[in-house]
Design a protein around this motif. Structure first.
Motif, short mmCIF file in Angstrom:
data_model
loop_
_atom_site.label_atom_id
_atom_site.label_comp_id
_atom_site.label_asym_id
_atom_site.label_seq_id
_atom_site.Cartn_x
_atom_site.Cartn_y
_atom_site.Cartn_z
N ASP A 89 38.37 35.53 -21.26
CA ASP A 89 37.64 34.29 -20.97
C ASP A 89 36.32 34.66 -20.31
OD1 ASP A 89 36.99 31.62 -20.64
OD2 ASP A 89 38.91 31.08 -19.76
N LEU A 90 35.53 33.67 -20.01
CA LEU A 90 34.28 33.91 -19.27
C LEU A 90 34.61 34.11 -17.79
CD1 LEU A 90 32.00 31.22 -20.91
CD2 LEU A 90 32.08 33.67 -21.39
N ALA A 91 33.80 34.88 -17.11
CA ALA A 91 34.02 35.13 -15.69
C ALA A 91 33.86 33.85 -14.87
CB ALA A 91 33.06 36.20 -15.20
N THR A 92 33.18 32.86 -15.40
CA THR A 92 33.02 31.59 -14.69
C THR A 92 34.31 30.77 -14.66
OG1 THR A 92 32.20 30.55 -16.71
CG2 THR A 92 30.56 31.44 -15.18
N LEU A 144 44.02 32.94 -13.58
CA LEU A 144 44.04 32.46 -14.94
C LEU A 144 45.23 33.13 -15.63
CD1 LEU A 144 42.46 30.99 -17.26
CD2 LEU A 144 41.26 33.13 -17.59
N MET A 145 46.08 32.36 -16.28
CA MET A 145 47.25 32.90 -16.98
C MET A 145 47.00 32.81 -18.47
SD MET A 145 50.50 33.82 -16.35
CE MET A 145 52.06 33.93 -17.16
N VAL A 146 47.06 33.94 -19.17
CA VAL A 146 46.86 33.99 -20.61
C VAL A 146 47.98 34.80 -21.25
CG1 VAL A 146 44.35 33.74 -20.48
CG2 VAL A 146 45.36 36.00 -20.43
N THR A 147 48.13 34.66 -22.55
CA THR A 147 49.09 35.45 -23.31
C THR A 147 48.30 36.32 -24.28
OG1 THR A 147 50.73 33.71 -23.14
CG2 THR A 147 51.09 35.38 -24.82
N VAL A 148 48.47 37.63 -24.16
CA VAL A 148 47.77 38.57 -25.02
C VAL A 148 48.82 39.32 -25.84
CG1 VAL A 148 46.20 40.54 -25.08
CG2 VAL A 148 45.98 38.85 -23.27
N PHE A 149 48.84 39.06 -27.14
CA PHE A 149 49.80 39.68 -28.06
C PHE A 149 51.23 39.50 -27.58
CE2 PHE A 149 45.90 42.13 -28.83
CZ PHE A 149 45.67 41.66 -30.12
N GLU A 156 39.91 38.76 -2.69
CA GLU A 156 39.03 38.42 -1.57
C GLU A 156 37.69 39.13 -1.63
OE1 GLU A 156 42.19 39.68 -0.96
OE2 GLU A 156 43.14 37.73 -0.80
N ASP A 157 37.65 40.30 -2.26
CA ASP A 157 36.40 41.06 -2.37
C ASP A 157 35.58 40.65 -3.58
OD1 ASP A 157 37.17 42.50 -0.14
OD2 ASP A 157 38.18 44.04 -1.34
N GLU A 158 35.96 39.54 -4.24
CA GLU A 158 35.30 39.02 -5.44
C GLU A 158 35.47 39.93 -6.65
OE1 GLU A 158 33.88 35.97 -5.66
OE2 GLU A 158 34.49 35.65 -3.58
N ASP A 159 36.43 40.87 -6.60
CA ASP A 159 36.73 41.71 -7.75
C ASP A 159 37.73 40.98 -8.65
OD1 ASP A 159 35.14 43.79 -6.86
OD2 ASP A 159 36.78 44.74 -5.77
N VAL A 160 37.59 41.16 -9.95
CA VAL A 160 38.51 40.56 -10.91
C VAL A 160 39.56 41.60 -11.27
CG1 VAL A 160 38.74 39.55 -13.20
CG2 VAL A 160 36.77 38.99 -11.79
N ARG A 161 40.83 41.21 -11.17
CA ARG A 161 41.95 42.11 -11.47
C ARG A 161 42.89 41.41 -12.45
NH1 ARG A 161 40.90 46.29 -8.38
NH2 ARG A 161 40.20 45.97 -6.26
N ARG A 216 32.02 42.41 -18.66
CA ARG A 216 30.79 42.83 -19.34
C ARG A 216 30.08 41.58 -19.83
NH1 ARG A 216 31.91 46.80 -17.06
NH2 ARG A 216 32.43 48.83 -17.91
N TYR A 217 28.81 41.46 -19.47
CA TYR A 217 27.98 40.35 -19.90
C TYR A 217 28.60 38.99 -19.57
CZ TYR A 217 26.00 44.20 -22.50
OH TYR A 217 25.47 45.41 -22.86
N GLY A 218 29.29 38.92 -18.42
CA GLY A 218 29.87 37.67 -17.97
C GLY A 218 31.19 37.32 -18.65
N MET A 219 31.78 38.25 -19.39
CA MET A 219 33.05 38.02 -20.07
C MET A 219 34.11 38.97 -19.53
SD MET A 219 31.71 37.54 -23.97
CE MET A 219 30.67 38.99 -23.97
N ILE A 220 35.35 38.48 -19.44
CA ILE A 220 36.47 39.27 -18.93
C ILE A 220 37.20 39.90 -20.11
CG2 ILE A 220 38.62 39.22 -17.62
CD1 ILE A 220 37.55 36.66 -16.28
N PHE A 221 37.42 41.22 -20.02
CA PHE A 221 38.16 41.96 -21.03
C PHE A 221 39.32 42.67 -20.37
CE2 PHE A 221 33.90 41.64 -22.71
CZ PHE A 221 34.09 41.34 -24.04
N VAL A 222 40.44 42.81 -21.09
CA VAL A 222 41.58 43.57 -20.60
C VAL A 222 42.00 44.58 -21.66
CG1 VAL A 222 42.47 41.76 -19.09
CG2 VAL A 222 43.31 41.93 -21.42
#
Length: 111
Positions: free
Chosen positions: A26-29, A38-43, A53-58, A78-84
């Motif tokens: 999804d977008l980082a926004t 955010l809960m998603v299903t990947v494959f 709390e440190d504003e890091d996305v995990r 990357r470029y405002g998009m979240i990748f896993v």
């Protein structure tokens, strides 16, 4: 006429081909503040993406086993998009080794 793959070959194909790369979530926004998730299903696997709390996305894979703690998943923005990346074999970041500086001895042409 093709015969449809059985369940084992399908799971093996999903594990080797599709899970081995980076996948857009999804977008980082979508999780702007610390504590948002955010809960998603990947494959077929549930993945929770949170902002700490440190504003890091995990990102964490939700295990269905009893007493299973969430398993960390590689996550990047990357470029405002979240990748896993769900591939466990690729869990360590590879740092390229810096080559040793080569010493070049040169003789001037006028010598």
């Amino acid at each position: 006429m093709m015969i449809p793959p059985d369940d084992r070959s399908f799971r093996r194909e999903m594990a080797t081909i599709y899970r081995s790369g980076w996948h857009f979530i999804d977008l980082a926004t979508a999780i702007p503040h610390s504590g948002d998730s955010l809960m998603v299903t990947v494959f077929g696997e549930p993945v929770v993406v949170t902002r700490d709390e440190d504003e890091d996305v995990r990102a964490y894979r939700c295990l269905r086993r009893p007493r299973g703690a969430p398993q960390p998943v590689r996550c990047a923005i990357r470029y405002g998009m979240i990748f896993v990346n769900l591939d466990q074999r690729d869990h360590e970041l590879a740092e390229p080794e810096a080559p040793a500086p080569a010493t070049i001895q040169a003789t001037p042409r006028s010598a």
